[in-house]
Design a protein around this motif. Sequence first.
Motif, mmCIF file in Angstrom:
data_model
loop_
_atom_site.group_PDB
_atom_site.id
_atom_site.type_symbol
_atom_site.label_atom_id
_atom_site.label_comp_id
_atom_site.label_asym_id
_atom_site.label_seq_id
_atom_site.Cartn_x
_atom_site.Cartn_y
_atom_site.Cartn_z
ATOM 1 N N ALA A 1 0.842 -1.205 0.000
ATOM 2 C CA ALA A 1 0.000 0.000 0.000
ATOM 3 C C ALA A 1 0.877 1.256 0.000
ATOM 4 O O ALA A 1 0.628 2.221 -0.734
ATOM 5 C CB ALA A 1 -0.912 -0.004 1.213
ATOM 6 N N LEU A 2 1.937 1.213 0.814
ATOM 7 C CA LEU A 2 2.823 2.382 0.878
ATOM 8 C C LEU A 2 3.487 2.634 -0.471
ATOM 9 O O LEU A 2 3.603 3.769 -0.924
ATOM 10 C CB LEU A 2 3.894 2.180 1.966
ATOM 11 C CG LEU A 2 3.390 2.323 3.404
ATOM 12 C CD1 LEU A 2 4.449 1.860 4.400
ATOM 13 C CD2 LEU A 2 3.009 3.781 3.695
ATOM 14 N N ARG A 3 3.909 1.553 -1.096
ATOM 15 C CA ARG A 3 4.576 1.710 -2.400
ATOM 16 C C ARG A 3 3.587 2.252 -3.435
ATOM 17 O O ARG A 3 3.928 3.063 -4.288
ATOM 18 C CB ARG A 3 5.158 0.383 -2.875
ATOM 19 C CG ARG A 3 6.309 -0.063 -2.011
ATOM 20 C CD ARG A 3 7.472 -0.605 -2.820
ATOM 21 N NE ARG A 3 8.604 -0.864 -1.941
ATOM 22 C CZ ARG A 3 9.544 0.025 -1.685
ATOM 23 N NH1 ARG A 3 9.518 1.213 -2.246
ATOM 24 N NH2 ARG A 3 10.531 -0.258 -0.863
ATOM 25 N N SER A 4 2.358 1.777 -3.315
ATOM 26 C CA SER A 4 1.362 2.243 -4.270
ATOM 27 C C SER A 4 1.085 3.749 -4.062
ATOM 28 O O SER A 4 0.962 4.519 -5.016
ATOM 29 C CB SER A 4 0.111 1.394 -4.089
ATOM 30 O OG SER A 4 -0.978 2.001 -4.654
ATOM 31 N N LEU A 5 1.037 4.165 -2.804
ATOM 32 C CA LEU A 5 0.840 5.597 -2.526
ATOM 33 C C LEU A 5 2.025 6.400 -3.038
ATOM 34 O O LEU A 5 1.878 7.487 -3.609
ATOM 35 C CB LEU A 5 0.669 5.817 -1.006
ATOM 36 C CG LEU A 5 -0.616 5.272 -0.396
ATOM 37 C CD1 LEU A 5 -0.559 5.292 1.126
ATOM 38 C CD2 LEU A 5 -1.814 6.096 -0.874
ATOM 39 N N VAL B 1 -1.323 15.388 -1.881
ATOM 40 C CA VAL B 1 -1.617 15.723 -0.479
ATOM 41 C C VAL B 1 -2.291 14.541 0.214
ATOM 42 O O VAL B 1 -1.961 14.173 1.349
ATOM 43 C CB VAL B 1 -2.504 16.991 -0.403
ATOM 44 C CG1 VAL B 1 -2.962 17.258 1.015
ATOM 45 C CG2 VAL B 1 -1.750 18.197 -0.950
ATOM 46 N N ALA B 2 -3.236 13.920 -0.490
ATOM 47 C CA ALA B 2 -3.939 12.773 0.100
ATOM 48 C C ALA B 2 -2.955 11.640 0.391
ATOM 49 O O ALA B 2 -2.967 11.049 1.474
ATOM 50 C CB ALA B 2 -5.039 12.294 -0.846
ATOM 51 N N ALA B 3 -2.087 11.357 -0.559
ATOM 52 C CA ALA B 3 -1.156 10.238 -0.389
ATOM 53 C C ALA B 3 -0.146 10.542 0.712
ATOM 54 O O ALA B 3 0.149 9.675 1.547
ATOM 55 C CB ALA B 3 -0.442 9.950 -1.710
ATOM 56 N N CYS C 1 -15.523 6.698 3.498
ATOM 57 C CA CYS C 1 -15.353 5.317 3.041
ATOM 58 C C CYS C 1 -15.945 5.208 1.636
ATOM 59 O O CYS C 1 -16.581 6.149 1.160
ATOM 60 C CB CYS C 1 -16.095 4.361 3.964
ATOM 61 S SG CYS C 1 -17.849 4.721 4.032
ATOM 62 N N TYR C 2 -15.751 4.078 1.007
ATOM 63 C CA TYR C 2 -16.385 3.831 -0.278
ATOM 64 C C TYR C 2 -17.892 3.919 -0.065
ATOM 65 O O TYR C 2 -18.437 3.326 0.868
ATOM 66 C CB TYR C 2 -15.982 2.448 -0.804
ATOM 67 C CG TYR C 2 -16.524 2.157 -2.172
ATOM 68 C CD1 TYR C 2 -15.894 2.662 -3.304
ATOM 69 C CD2 TYR C 2 -17.673 1.400 -2.336
ATOM 70 C CE1 TYR C 2 -16.396 2.421 -4.566
ATOM 71 C CE2 TYR C 2 -18.183 1.152 -3.593
ATOM 72 C CZ TYR C 2 -17.537 1.666 -4.698
ATOM 73 O OH TYR C 2 -18.041 1.434 -5.950
ATOM 74 N N ASP C 3 -18.573 4.683 -0.894
ATOM 75 C CA ASP C 3 -19.977 4.990 -0.628
ATOM 76 C C ASP C 3 -20.899 3.967 -1.289
ATOM 77 O O ASP C 3 -21.304 4.133 -2.442
ATOM 78 C CB ASP C 3 -20.285 6.404 -1.131
ATOM 79 C CG ASP C 3 -21.480 6.993 -0.428
ATOM 80 O OD1 ASP C 3 -22.210 6.227 0.235
ATOM 81 O OD2 ASP C 3 -21.696 8.212 -0.538
ATOM 82 N N SER D 1 -6.624 2.359 -5.934
ATOM 83 C CA SER D 1 -5.550 2.895 -5.094
ATOM 84 C C SER D 1 -5.928 2.716 -3.624
ATOM 85 O O SER D 1 -7.101 2.627 -3.284
ATOM 86 C CB SER D 1 -5.335 4.377 -5.392
ATOM 87 O OG SER D 1 -6.256 5.146 -4.637
ATOM 88 N N PRO D 2 -4.938 2.699 -2.762
ATOM 89 C CA PRO D 2 -5.273 2.544 -1.333
ATOM 90 C C PRO D 2 -5.702 3.849 -0.675
ATOM 91 O O PRO D 2 -5.919 3.883 0.523
ATOM 92 C CB PRO D 2 -3.945 2.046 -0.728
ATOM 93 C CG PRO D 2 -2.888 2.463 -1.679
ATOM 94 C CD PRO D 2 -3.505 2.688 -3.020
ATOM 95 N N LEU D 3 -5.838 4.901 -1.461
ATOM 96 C CA LEU D 3 -6.192 6.198 -0.863
ATOM 97 C C LEU D 3 -7.559 6.171 -0.192
ATOM 98 O O LEU D 3 -8.470 5.479 -0.642
ATOM 99 C CB LEU D 3 -6.222 7.282 -1.948
ATOM 100 C CG LEU D 3 -4.916 7.922 -2.344
ATOM 101 C CD1 LEU D 3 -5.169 8.954 -3.433
ATOM 102 C CD2 LEU D 3 -4.259 8.590 -1.146
#
Length: 900
Positions: free
Chosen positions: A5-9, A136-138, A475-477, A501-503
């Motif tokens: 997840a970190l690498r993807s961000l 900024v989000a990542a 969360c995913y809505d 993405s893991p965002l």
Amino acid sequence: MTFAALRSLYALIGDALDDIERIYRDASLDSSSPTPTTPYAVLTSPCTPYRRRAPRAEDDDETEDEYVPYSAARSPKTPRRTGNGASLDSDVTVNVLDFPSLDMPYYPTEEHDQSLDAAESLASHPDVIAATNRIVAACGQIGATVHRPFLTLCDAAMAYHLPACLRFLEASHTVELLRAAGPDGMHVSELSRHVNVEEGKLAHMLRLLATHHITREVRPNVFANNRISAIMDSGKTPEDLRRPSQDKYESTNGIAAFVNLSTDELFKSASYLADCYLPTLSPKSTEGVHAMHAPFNVAFDTELPYFEWLERPGNEARLKRFGPAMTGTAAWEVPGAIIGGFPWHELKEGSVVVDVGGGIGSTAMLLAHTFPHLKFVIQDRPQVAEHGVAAWRERCPEMLDSGRAMFLGHDFFLPQPALFLPNSIEPAAPSVYILRVVTHDWPDAFVTKILLNLRRAATPDTKLLIADHILPHACYDEDEDAASEEDPLPGMVRSLAPQGSPLLPNLGKANANAYWLDLTMRVTFNAQERTLREMAALVQTAGWKIVDVVHGESSSFGYMTAVPIDIPEATSSSFSSTGTVMNVKASGATGRGRSGSVLSAPESIRMDHTFGSHTALPTEDAIRKPAPKSKRPLLPWWRSKSAPIAKGGKVVTPEKKLPPLPPPEVGMGKSPKARRPKLSLITPSMPDIRSPARVLHTRSNSKVRILSPGTNGSSTCLQDTVQFPRVSAGPSSDDTLLQSPLMSSFADGPTLLPALEPGPPLKVRARPSRTSLKKKASQVFEFTKASMAHLRSPTARESPGGGLGHLAAAAASTPRLVGSGASASAMSIPSLPGVEESPPGRARADSEGGKMGVREPRKMRSRSQLGLAHATVEVRAGRAGLRDGARVENWDGASVEGDR
Ligand SMILES: C[S@@+](CC[C@H](N)C(=O)[O-])C[C@H]1O[C@@H](n2cnc3c(N)ncnc32)[C@H](O)[C@@H]1O
């Protein structure tokens, strides 16, 4: 999984940087001349020279929107390419515009070097904002993941020092003192002499801010402004500010006022939130005596609603600060975005738009200039309406005199009056009610009352347009009740994060502002921002149903259109039709109090309170260029050219003038430095319109709107609608013709651009511009879901290349590109789960309308990571570059808007 997840961000950040850098590089290519002395060379932070080779023939081949990965872009061996595929090799040196430096203040009150202006402007480019949001989000998410939880908690629990120190910075006028000190900064010992606070205290406060990137510690105990603190600069001199009579916030962009307001009563109110809601914490938490009771009341030990309190003796400075502070919040919405928020052009001639709680008519002024077929009634409290009349009299009295716009003092908690427009004996039917940033001011029961009054006055055809922030979930809505028979809510966005993405689905820190504002409304007025579901449920209580939602670009601001439905019985019986509100109970957002006692009703709220009326009309720039979807860089939002600017204590109001009329004999290639619009319309049928003009494509076929200076010399009323029933080619040596062979083939379907038919000639004359047109250029236009609907129409589907072919062809056949050798390609983007997709693919059309075909995209990675349901159209120059007069930048968002 965490590493993955970190690498993807991390990869997301790199990709977003690529996107930003590409936009800056393309802009540099657009603006630079192949001489060594480009304006960008003077950047203080070193800019990177890139070598560009002469264009090769194969550049005109379909180069996909390939981007160079961030790491690869750093390798000297990697050939660099711009977004439009131009390779950056040897022959020509181009200095690439750099992203604004954090360390470098950019004072809103100062004149800047052109390159700094350009760099700041690009930072407001919608694509740059979208990419920075992902960064900024990542970054926020990576920080939260890897930082020790206790330290993250400390950050949150002790963050109160930030607003406290920020308040000090602003209120002590330290920003202005540091501006005077310049880039070398000021030692705290000297600062201490100016602000009369012990230097040790100063150093520690400023260091906390520097640690959060709000100031800069240049050397030990020496501080300077940076890009962030600088935007709070009032432009007044420190000497001016020492005078007690000085009004610091007058004639400013309002940011300092906004910081002062936020870090004063809003900050103090927020700190009592739990004390207000939890009786176990404080004896003061008992329920209030009015439905707007909020933590503010606990913090300031008053039972008065906020605005009533604000108008009490002792709060004069706070009251005076409120108006400018609201001006400072202008950037929450993309300027002029309301134009794309509703299909205004579809309203019939003479339709009446009622802006309810419309302030001094800022929104109405923008709309009235853009849509001359509409009439406007602006309703607000009487004293605000009076201000509005005065402001409009100064800016465009003819709007009032002609009856196109009128102000009406009216309390929106009372039934709507019949709408008698000037020179009319019959009451008019309201076509649209606008409620812009009104609902977020009030608890639910109050909003129901306002909406009910509108509903009772509505005709079956009346629409309601609510413009406010739309809060996304964190969360995913997913559908709350997937089995429901109900239609899904229109405009539902399930996630803002790139697909897969893991965002955090609401983009976390990047969207924090909407949530800050939500709770600000809550702690101050017991009001709130709302999710789409909350808003849908609320409007339904008053007999409205949301049928369309337009989300703001890179902002949580949205436009919700509702239509009348039956008024629920429960509401009818709770709210009388005479304006009396019955059974409105205290406290909760739903109007249900703990005790159930009946509390003061909306109509008891005095009509003479401030209520957050804005104090500024839109700037002339905003009126003249209201193209919210434009991909052209905007001015940085706090630097509106026509806003009064305080310089060294002197207020300088820029001249309210349009650019000078170009002498008719000035044609191509002459007077390259002249700053004038790039297009003029010359038409035999309108011989008097040879002035700077701008074409907005409207959806109505064969109607071209021309913006030109008012005949009385006034610079503000620019509108002239000219009906061109038939438009066709008319040969002329250096003119590009407003004629498109492809256009007519789409005439009977929903078209992207107006269908122009053969008729008398209308010519576009190319004007010289700062930028050479003989070079590569590209422009990307994004089409949101709303526009995509057109592409799924049978006409579009059956045209060569399907919907995408239709889009590409329409783009390539835009009048300004015809015959220019340019091409356009359209690409679809995979949409979000649950949202209908158009098939992924790519279609290309050249500007002669000949070759077209559909291809699978070769590389869609960076765009697909946007995760939005949309298509893009890219317009590229041909082998010979763009012909003069075919400047793609001029094919801007206006035509996209026309498609809605
Ligand atoms: C946040 S401002 C929004 C102004 C404007 N719609 C805009 O977009 O800038 C809220 C407006 O509601 C108006 N307002 C407050 N109470 C009102 C009432 N009872 N009747 C009519 N207008 C009211 C205020 O005067 C203020 O102009």
